[in-house]
Design a protein around this motif. Structure first.
Motif, PDB file in Angstrom:
ATOM      1  N   GLY A 154       0.832  -1.205   0.000  1.00  0.00           N
ATOM      2  CA  GLY A 154       0.000   0.000   0.000  1.00  0.00           C
ATOM      3  C   GLY A 154       0.865   1.253   0.000  1.00  0.00           C
ATOM      4  N   ASP A 155       0.337   2.307  -0.578  1.00  0.00           N
ATOM      5  CA  ASP A 155       1.074   3.554  -0.786  1.00  0.00           C
ATOM      6  C   ASP A 155       0.935   4.459   0.441  1.00  0.00           C
ATOM      7  OD1 ASP A 155       1.875   6.127  -1.561  1.00  0.00           O
ATOM      8  OD2 ASP A 155       1.276   5.790  -3.645  1.00  0.00           O
ATOM      9  N   VAL A 156       2.026   4.651   1.179  1.00  0.00           N
ATOM     10  CA  VAL A 156       1.993   5.452   2.409  1.00  0.00           C
ATOM     11  C   VAL A 156       1.715   6.922   2.093  1.00  0.00           C
ATOM     12  CG1 VAL A 156       3.352   6.204   4.408  1.00  0.00           C
ATOM     13  CG2 VAL A 156       3.566   3.850   3.575  1.00  0.00           C
ATOM     14  N   ARG A 157       2.236   7.429   0.962  1.00  0.00           N
ATOM     15  CA  ARG A 157       2.044   8.844   0.642  1.00  0.00           C
ATOM     16  C   ARG A 157       0.576   9.159   0.366  1.00  0.00           C
ATOM     17  NH1 ARG A 157       7.250   8.753  -3.325  1.00  0.00           N
ATOM     18  NH2 ARG A 157       6.445   6.643  -3.560  1.00  0.00           N
ATOM     19  N   ARG A 158      -0.127   8.219  -0.260  1.00  0.00           N
ATOM     20  CA  ARG A 158      -1.558   8.432  -0.491  1.00  0.00           C
ATOM     21  C   ARG A 158      -2.339   8.242   0.812  1.00  0.00           C
ATOM     22  NH1 ARG A 158      -3.443   4.539  -4.796  1.00  0.00           N
ATOM     23  NH2 ARG A 158      -5.196   5.924  -5.096  1.00  0.00           N
ATOM     24  N   PHE A 159      -1.927   7.258   1.607  1.00  0.00           N
ATOM     25  CA  PHE A 159      -2.558   6.996   2.906  1.00  0.00           C
ATOM     26  C   PHE A 159      -2.503   8.243   3.793  1.00  0.00           C
ATOM     27  CE2 PHE A 159      -1.447   5.964   7.320  1.00  0.00           C
ATOM     28  CZ  PHE A 159      -2.549   5.231   7.742  1.00  0.00           C
ATOM     29  N   GLU A 160      -1.314   8.861   3.846  1.00  0.00           N
ATOM     30  CA  GLU A 160      -1.128  10.041   4.711  1.00  0.00           C
ATOM     31  C   GLU A 160      -2.083  11.173   4.362  1.00  0.00           C
ATOM     32  OE1 GLU A 160       3.222  10.827   6.417  1.00  0.00           O
ATOM     33  OE2 GLU A 160       3.069  11.070   4.261  1.00  0.00           O
ATOM     34  N   THR A 242       9.203   9.271  10.529  1.00  0.00           N
ATOM     35  CA  THR A 242      10.633   9.273  10.241  1.00  0.00           C
ATOM     36  C   THR A 242      10.870  10.098   8.986  1.00  0.00           C
ATOM     37  OG1 THR A 242      12.625   7.906  10.117  1.00  0.00           O
ATOM     38  CG2 THR A 242      10.768   7.215   8.759  1.00  0.00           C
ATOM     39  N   ASN A 243      12.136  10.403   8.734  1.00  0.00           N
ATOM     40  CA  ASN A 243      12.473  11.117   7.510  1.00  0.00           C
ATOM     41  C   ASN A 243      12.993  10.131   6.481  1.00  0.00           C
ATOM     42  OD1 ASN A 243      13.194  13.188   9.947  1.00  0.00           O
ATOM     43  ND2 ASN A 243      12.264  14.200   8.187  1.00  0.00           N
ATOM     44  N   HIS A 244      12.482  10.241   5.263  1.00  0.00           N
ATOM     45  CA  HIS A 244      12.931   9.339   4.216  1.00  0.00           C
ATOM     46  C   HIS A 244      14.438   9.511   4.003  1.00  0.00           C
ATOM     47  CE1 HIS A 244      13.412   7.513   0.251  1.00  0.00           C
ATOM     48  NE2 HIS A 244      12.362   6.798   0.591  1.00  0.00           N
ATOM     49  N   ALA A 245      15.160   8.398   3.942  1.00  0.00           N
ATOM     50  CA  ALA A 245      16.625   8.451   3.919  1.00  0.00           C
ATOM     51  C   ALA A 245      17.157   9.214   2.706  1.00  0.00           C
ATOM     52  CB  ALA A 245      17.195   7.032   3.936  1.00  0.00           C
ATOM     53  N   VAL A 246      16.484   9.160   1.585  1.00  0.00           N
ATOM     54  CA  VAL A 246      16.971   9.833   0.375  1.00  0.00           C
ATOM     55  C   VAL A 246      16.290  11.190   0.195  1.00  0.00           C
ATOM     56  CG1 VAL A 246      17.140   9.697  -2.147  1.00  0.00           C
ATOM     57  CG2 VAL A 246      17.514   7.639  -0.747  1.00  0.00           C
ATOM     58  N   GLU A 247      14.988  11.210   0.356  1.00  0.00           N
ATOM     59  CA  GLU A 247      14.253  12.436   0.045  1.00  0.00           C
ATOM     60  C   GLU A 247      14.116  13.384   1.238  1.00  0.00           C
ATOM     61  OE1 GLU A 247      10.630  11.450  -2.172  1.00  0.00           O
ATOM     62  OE2 GLU A 247      11.951  11.662  -3.909  1.00  0.00           O
ATOM     63  N   GLY A 248      14.347  12.882   2.439  1.00  0.00           N
ATOM     64  CA  GLY A 248      14.377  13.749   3.622  1.00  0.00           C
ATOM     65  C   GLY A 248      13.024  14.114   4.210  1.00  0.00           C
ATOM     66  N   ARG A 249      11.965  13.945   3.439  1.00  0.00           N
ATOM     67  CA  ARG A 249      10.663  14.400   3.944  1.00  0.00           C
ATOM     68  C   ARG A 249      10.158  13.501   5.075  1.00  0.00           C
ATOM     69  NH1 ARG A 249       5.768  12.678   0.021  1.00  0.00           N
ATOM     70  NH2 ARG A 249       4.745  12.701   2.043  1.00  0.00           N
ATOM     71  N   GLU A 250       9.392  14.120   5.968  1.00  0.00           N
ATOM     72  CA  GLU A 250       8.890  13.385   7.123  1.00  0.00           C
ATOM     73  C   GLU A 250       7.671  12.549   6.716  1.00  0.00           C
ATOM     74  OE1 GLU A 250       6.837  15.349  10.461  1.00  0.00           O
ATOM     75  OE2 GLU A 250       8.609  14.778  11.611  1.00  0.00           O
ATOM     76  N   VAL A 251       7.646  11.314   7.182  1.00  0.00           N
ATOM     77  CA  VAL A 251       6.612  10.368   6.747  1.00  0.00           C
ATOM     78  C   VAL A 251       6.055   9.625   7.967  1.00  0.00           C
ATOM     79  CG1 VAL A 251       6.114   8.451   5.155  1.00  0.00           C
ATOM     80  CG2 VAL A 251       8.006   9.997   4.658  1.00  0.00           C
ATOM     81  N   TRP A 252       4.775   9.337   7.918  1.00  0.00           N
ATOM     82  CA  TRP A 252       4.103   8.460   8.903  1.00  0.00           C
ATOM     83  C   TRP A 252       4.865   7.135   8.983  1.00  0.00           C
ATOM     84  CZ3 TRP A 252      -0.363   8.789  11.898  1.00  0.00           C
ATOM     85  CH2 TRP A 252      -0.975   7.598  12.277  1.00  0.00           C
ATOM     86  N   PHE A 253       5.255   6.730  10.174  1.00  0.00           N
ATOM     87  CA  PHE A 253       6.067   5.512  10.285  1.00  0.00           C
ATOM     88  C   PHE A 253       5.822   4.908  11.668  1.00  0.00           C
ATOM     89  CE2 PHE A 253      10.316   3.347  10.751  1.00  0.00           C
ATOM     90  CZ  PHE A 253      10.197   2.506   9.662  1.00  0.00           C
TER      91      PHE A 253
END
Ligand SMILES: [Fe+2]
Length: 349
Positions: A154-160, A242-253
């Motif tokens: 499932g796509d976390v970016r769409r979920f968020e 957390t922050n995505h290791a490459v893109e840096g943006r903060e994500v639900w985790f």
């Protein structure tokens, strides 16, 4: 497919030796990569060399799409899977302290899970309940089950974007605490259904030595306590993001949805067994709270389930498939199944 996923650039980068097909039913998650070149189809050395040559493009596509599946490449067995994974870094503590019961098969390849076939493992990000987690996961299908058994994603970016922003704000402010219990091998759960759901601390830490299990907890930054029936509880408070290791943006985790024992994710029958046989006296396998110890309201957890259902993608496995999944931008889980299922996983640091 997702409007944000632009395949023109990857198509140019990959050239004509493979075909890229975004999975339509998953709105572009995953993208299937299939060889056109006959040598890529039959010679593993050529396939691995091609992957090495296109590593940056593959990694970029994993981030853009959330995951890719190599289908039709000559990956016949676990040894081949290990060769695919070999160039990628490992995680510092492997699967020590992990939640599901899984055995090591060979090299970096582990059983995906030993959860009972009728159990649906709901969508989650791997090891968000630990201070160290894989940035990516590699799955390998050695044998597809007769029915079901998809590694759902499932796509976390769409979920968020779809969940209640007020609840996201609350998690930001209060954090998430995980209390997970590993039983003693000398204490067998009083009902057979509960046995495979309650892992031993030996299985969790890959040792028979309690001091080694404690040392691993300390090294990883987990609190622990020895408690009822010789079991070990490990406790960890995290931000929930957390922050995505490459893109840096903060994500639900976090595991608010997957590590709260409810009728929805465990099944009403199993929850009834936990109530009957564990009750208030024996620690349950998982308890998830706000980091301040407050209870997370059930209605907030249930609201997450609805969104997760909307974004669940289930493509059928084929033997020889390898999936590379971004562990921050994509959830994974497993559908119930019948028949023999052999799906393996490797953690990528
Ligand atoms: Fe998992």
């Amino acid at each position: 497919m997702a409007a944000t996923l632009k395949l023109e650039t990857p198509r140019q980068t990959f050239g004509g030796s493979v075909e890229l097909t975004p999975y339509e039913k998953g709105a572009g998650l995953p993208v299937f990569i299939a060889p056109r070149d006959p040598m890529l189809k039959r010679d593993i050395g050529t396939a691995l060399a091609w992957m090495a040559e296109h590593r940056d493009a593959i990694d970029a596509l994993v981030i853009a799409a959330g995951g890719v599946v190599f289908r039709g490449f000559p990956f016949p067995d676990t040894a081949a899977f290990n060769r695919v994974v070999d160039p990628y870094p490992d995680v510092p503590y492997g699967y020590s302290g992990g939640a599901t019961t899984r055995g090591n098969i060979a090299g970096r390849a582990f059983e995906a899970t030993r959860a009972p076939p009728d159990f649906r493992l709901m969508l989650h990000q791997e090891m968000a309940y630990l201070p160290n987690w894989p940035t990516r996961l590699a799955f390998y299908c050695a044998h597809a089950p007769e029915t079901g058994g998809e590694t759902i994603i499932g796509d976390v970016r769409r979920f968020e974007k779809a969940i209640d922003p007020k609840f996201v704000q609350t998690v930001h402010e209060r954090g998430v605490k995980y209390v997970r219990n590993f039983r003693s091998p000398d204490w067998i759960p009083p009902h057979p259904t509960l046995v495979p759901l309650h892992k031993t601390w030996q299985e969790a830490f890959f040792t028979d030595d309690p001091r080694k299990a404690e040392a691993d907890c300390k090294d990883m930054g987990l609190d622990f306590e020895w408690t009822t029936n010789g079991s070990m509880s490990v406790i960890y408070a995290a931000s929930g993001f957390t922050n995505h290791a490459v893109e840096g943006r903060e994500v639900w985790f976090n595991h608010i949805a997957s590590q709260t024992i409810t009728d929805y994710n465990y099944g009403a029958d199993r929850v009834a067994l936990f109530r009957e046989y564990y009750g208030d006296l024996t620690p349950w396998t998982y308890q998830t709270y706000f980091a301040d110890g407050g209870k997370i309201p059930l209605e907030d957890v249930e609201a997450l389930y609805e969104v997760l259902e909307d974004f669940t993608v289930a493509f059928p496995w084929r033997a020889g498939d390898v999936m590379l999944l971004d562990n921050i931008y994509s959830f994974h889980g497993r559908n119930a199944y019948t028949g023999t299922r052999d799906v393996q996983v490797a953690l990528i640091g």
